[in-house]
Design an enzyme around this catalytic site. Structure first.
Site, PDB file in Angstrom:
ATOM      1  CG  ASN A  37      -0.003 -10.721  -9.452  1.00 39.19           C
ATOM      2  OD1 ASN A  37       0.805  -9.808  -9.526  1.00 39.19           O
ATOM      3  ND2 ASN A  37       0.112 -11.720  -8.624  1.00 39.19           N
ATOM      4  CG  HIS A  51      -3.539 -13.157 -22.281  1.00 40.71           C
ATOM      5  ND1 HIS A  51      -3.137 -13.319 -20.989  1.00 40.71           N
ATOM      6  CD2 HIS A  51      -3.315 -11.863 -22.589  1.00 40.71           C
ATOM      7  CE1 HIS A  51      -2.684 -12.163 -20.512  1.00 40.71           C
ATOM      8  NE2 HIS A  51      -2.802 -11.262 -21.465  1.00 40.71           N
ATOM      9  CG  ASP A  88      -6.565   6.464 -25.702  1.00 40.71           C
ATOM     10  OD1 ASP A  88      -6.261   7.609 -25.284  1.00 40.71           O
ATOM     11  OD2 ASP A  88      -7.141   6.266 -26.783  1.00 40.71           O
ATOM     12  N   PRO A 143       5.198 -11.187 -22.640  1.00 39.84           N
ATOM     13  CG  PRO A 143       6.334 -10.387 -24.505  1.00 39.84           C
ATOM     14  CD  PRO A 143       5.100 -11.118 -24.089  1.00 39.84           C
ATOM     15  CG  HIS A 185      -2.116  -1.449 -24.877  1.00 42.05           C
ATOM     16  ND1 HIS A 185      -0.800  -1.463 -24.504  1.00 42.05           N
ATOM     17  CD2 HIS A 185      -2.571  -2.712 -24.664  1.00 42.05           C
ATOM     18  CE1 HIS A 185      -0.466  -2.677 -24.082  1.00 42.05           C
ATOM     19  NE2 HIS A 185      -1.523  -3.452 -24.181  1.00 42.05           N
ATOM     20  CB  THR A 186      -6.866   2.351 -28.847  1.00 36.67           C
ATOM     21  OG1 THR A 186      -7.778   3.427 -28.968  1.00 36.67           O
ATOM     22  CG2 THR A 186      -7.503   1.127 -29.472  1.00 36.67           C
TER      23      THR A 186
HETATM   24  C1  LIG Z   1       2.981 -14.267 -10.827  1.00 31.80           C
HETATM   25  C2  LIG Z   1       3.190 -12.881 -10.368  1.00 31.80           C
HETATM   26  O1  LIG Z   1       3.507 -11.988 -11.138  1.00 31.80           O
HETATM   27  N1  LIG Z   1       2.995 -12.690  -9.076  1.00 31.80           N
HETATM   28  C3  LIG Z   1       3.188 -11.383  -8.446  1.00 31.80           C
HETATM   29  C4  LIG Z   1       1.853 -10.836  -7.955  1.00 31.80           C
HETATM   30  O2  LIG Z   1       2.048  -9.641  -7.236  1.00 31.80           O
HETATM   31  C5  LIG Z   1       2.866  -9.809  -6.082  1.00 31.80           C
HETATM   32  C6  LIG Z   1       2.866  -8.495  -5.317  1.00 31.80           C
HETATM   33  O3  LIG Z   1       3.279  -7.450  -6.134  1.00 31.80           O
HETATM   34  C7  LIG Z   1       4.269 -10.228  -6.539  1.00 31.80           C
HETATM   35  O4  LIG Z   1       5.104 -10.417  -5.404  1.00 31.80           O
HETATM   36  C8  LIG Z   1       4.164 -11.537  -7.305  1.00 31.80           C
HETATM   37  O5  LIG Z   1       5.433 -11.893  -7.816  1.00 31.80           O
END
Ligand SMILES: CC(=O)N[C@H]1CO[C@H](CO)[C@@H](O)[C@@H]1O
Ligand SMILES: *[C@@H]1O[C@H](CO)[C@@H](O)[C@H](O)[C@H]1NC(C)=O
Ligand SMILES: *[C@@H]1O[C@H](CO)[C@@H](O)[C@H](O)[C@H]1NC(C)=O
Ligand SMILES: *[C@@H]1O[C@H](CO)[C@@H](O)[C@H](O)[C@H]1NC(C)=O
Ligand SMILES: *[C@@H]1O[C@H](CO)[C@@H](O)[C@H](O)[C@H]1NC(C)=O
Ligand SMILES: *[C@@H]1O[C@H](CO)[C@@H](O)[C@H](O)[C@H]1NC(C)=O
Ligand SMILES: *[C@@H]1O[C@H](CO)[C@@H](O)[C@H](O)[C@H]1NC(C)=O
Ligand SMILES: *[C@@H]1O[C@H](CO)[C@@H](O)[C@H](O)[C@H]1NC(C)=O
Ligand SMILES: *[C@@H]1O[C@H](CO)[C@@H](O)[C@H](O)[C@H]1NC(C)=O
Ligand SMILES: *[C@@H]1O[C@H](CO)[C@@H](O)[C@H](O)[C@H]1NC(C)=O
Length: 365
Positions: free
Chosen positions: A104, A76, A251, A175, A206-207
């Site tokens: 999230n 990141h 994994d 992405p 991602h392993t």
């Molecule tokens: C920033 C982002 O991706 N926010 C998302 C967090 O999760 C909620 C619920 O699934 C989404 O509505 C938001 O868009």
């Protein structure tokens, strides 16, 4: 040739050192950007890598999941605005503000705490000479090595950035896991100058690690038939509905081991994310997946090459940026650059950044 997860007890240390020197010979042909060096801290902080590795060994022995978190932190950091430690700043869109809030979930809260603890240990030994971005890069390498992956030398000398990226810039450069291979290839080529081989090799991260249902529910609701149906049935147990917030391993076969099983999973249609499985579907990347699935040594070599390359994206060197005394905040301004700081703070408040409003959207890397 790989370390076992207990690799860092004293008897193994000698072996580890031998392995590092072997690999470092193979690495001398890897290009490094002006300003970085393989021996950057040899005089100013010769024990920096030992200090970090010793402390991380204790941390990983207690909780091996921290390894995957620290590897992701480096991804990141580098993908957004270059490897300048900006991800660590409080208020950064992929930084600490929403770090632990499923669905999230992107980065782990503890990763940030660990980096600050390492920074404190290093500064007590050497003063404020080692950047937070270098500590992140070294920690990612140690995470891979401790989990059984390749050990490798990290070019050092990065400086810490003074600002973090905007929310839009962050989203654009990370992405989502629902991306197709085509979208990833295009994004990495245009934003980071990374190749198809880099994409496939770095996805091998991602392993290790785990993910929220949120990141792969698009493959269950509705069912994505490129996924093995036995795996799909098992994932529906973990994520029974479209709004489930459980977690599962990336994994499932060797979840804590850094190996080439990730690629074998893709060949067997057991990838978790769209962005994983599509690497085997897309003709531009499928042969690379096949190669890594068949030959772990080849994967390790390419992974090291791609990590060293990614780890130098848009780095600050020389007198650019600063060495932060606290990885979560830029240093207090000196009188000289006060004017520019005022400008920056002014524009930040205009873009609505600040703790609590950061995105933390989940990302492929
Ligand atoms: C920033 C982002 O991706 N926010 C998302 C967090 O999760 C909620 C619920 O699934 C989404 O509505 C938001 O868009
Ligand atoms: C610099 O330090 C590294 C790590 O401790 C060591 O492997 C290397 O040999 C040193 N190089 C020089 C030129 O002193
Ligand atoms: C060990 O790991 C657990 C889980 O992450 C954590 O709560 C605890 O504080 C850790 N203990 C030490 C001594 O680091
Ligand atoms: C960020 O992106 C959104 C969606 O693409 C756009 O509407 C918004 O204007 C952008 N914000 C800035 C500050 O560029
Ligand atoms: C992109 O990568 C290629 C090959 O690695 C290199 O030759 C080229 O200079 C790079 N371009 C930029 C803008 O970094
Ligand atoms: C699941 O949620 C996603 C995102 O909100 C939505 O696109 C999809 O249509 C939903 N699927 C079902 C079956 O509800
Ligand atoms: C799916 O995976 C299961 C368990 O590994 C295996 O037995 C089965 O043959 C696989 N199905 C297909 C169509 O490959
Ligand atoms: C979490 O997973 C368990 C099974 O692993 C399942 O019983 C439970 O319903 C799931 N919880 C949610 C909120 O989806
Ligand atoms: C695996 O890859 C390594 C590194 O490229 C190579 O030296 C070796 O010959 C390969 N092994 C096989 C069986 O192809
Ligand atoms: C580091 O900076 C953060 C963000 O400003 C602050 O919350 C924290 O207390 C600081 N830590 C130390 C040890 O000063």
């Amino acid at each position: 040739m790989a370390f076992s997860p207990k690799a860092f007890h004293p008897l193994m240390l000698l072996f580890a050192l031998l392995l590092v020197s072997q690999l470092s010979n193979a690495q001398t042909n890897l290009p490094i950007v002006p300003g970085l060096s393989w021996t950057f801290y040899n005089t100013s902080c010769p024990r920096v890598e030992a200090i970090i590795r010793n402390r991380l060994t204790q941390i990983f022995q207690n909780d091996s999941a921290q390894a995957a978190g620290l590897l992701r932190l480096h991804f990141h950091d580098c993908f957004v605005q270059g490897c300048d430690g900006s991800v660590l700043l409080d208020g950064s869109a992929s930084g600490p503000s929403e770090k632990n809030a499923p669905p999230n979930l992107s980065l782990r809260a503890q990763s940030f705490t660990i980096i600050n603890e390492l920074r404190d240990l290093v500064q007590r030994n050497c003063g404020r000479v080692v950047s937070c971005s270098d500590i992140v890069a070294i920690s990612a390498r140690d995470s891979v090595a401790w989990s059984g992956g390749p050990d490798y030398r990290v070019p050092l000398g990065r400086r810490d950035g003074l600002t973090f990226a905007t929310r839009n810039e962050t989203i654009k450069n990370l992405p989502p896991p629902t991306s197709s291979a085509g979208a990833l290839l295009a994004a990495l080529a245009s934003n980071q100058n990374l190749s198809a081989t880099d994409l496939v090799a770095l996805s091998g991260g991602h392993t290790i690690g785990f993910s929220s249902c949120f990141s792969f529910r698009n493959r269950l609701f509705p069912q994505d038939f490129t996924m093995n149906l036995t795996l799909a049935a098992s994932l529906r147990g973990v994520c029974p509905t479209n709004t489930s917030t459980n977690f599962t391993f990336l994994d499932p076969r060797t979840p804590r081991r850094f190996d080439n099983q990730y690629y074998i999973n893709l060949v067997n249609r057991e990838g978790l994310f769209t962005s994983d499985q599509d690497l085997f579907t897309d003709v531009r990347t499928s042969n690379i997946v096949n190669g890594f699935a068949a030959n772990q040594t080849l994967f390790f070599e390419e992974f090291v090459r791609s990590m060293v390359k990614m780890g130098q994206l848009s780095v600050l060197t020389g007198s650019q940026g600063e060495i932060r005394g606290n990885c979560s905040a830029r240093n207090a301004p000196s009188a000289v650059d006060l004017a520019s700081v005022v400008r920056e703070y002014g524009s930040e408040s205009g873009s609505g950044s600040g703790s609590g409003s950061g995105s933390g959207s989940s990302a492929t890397f």
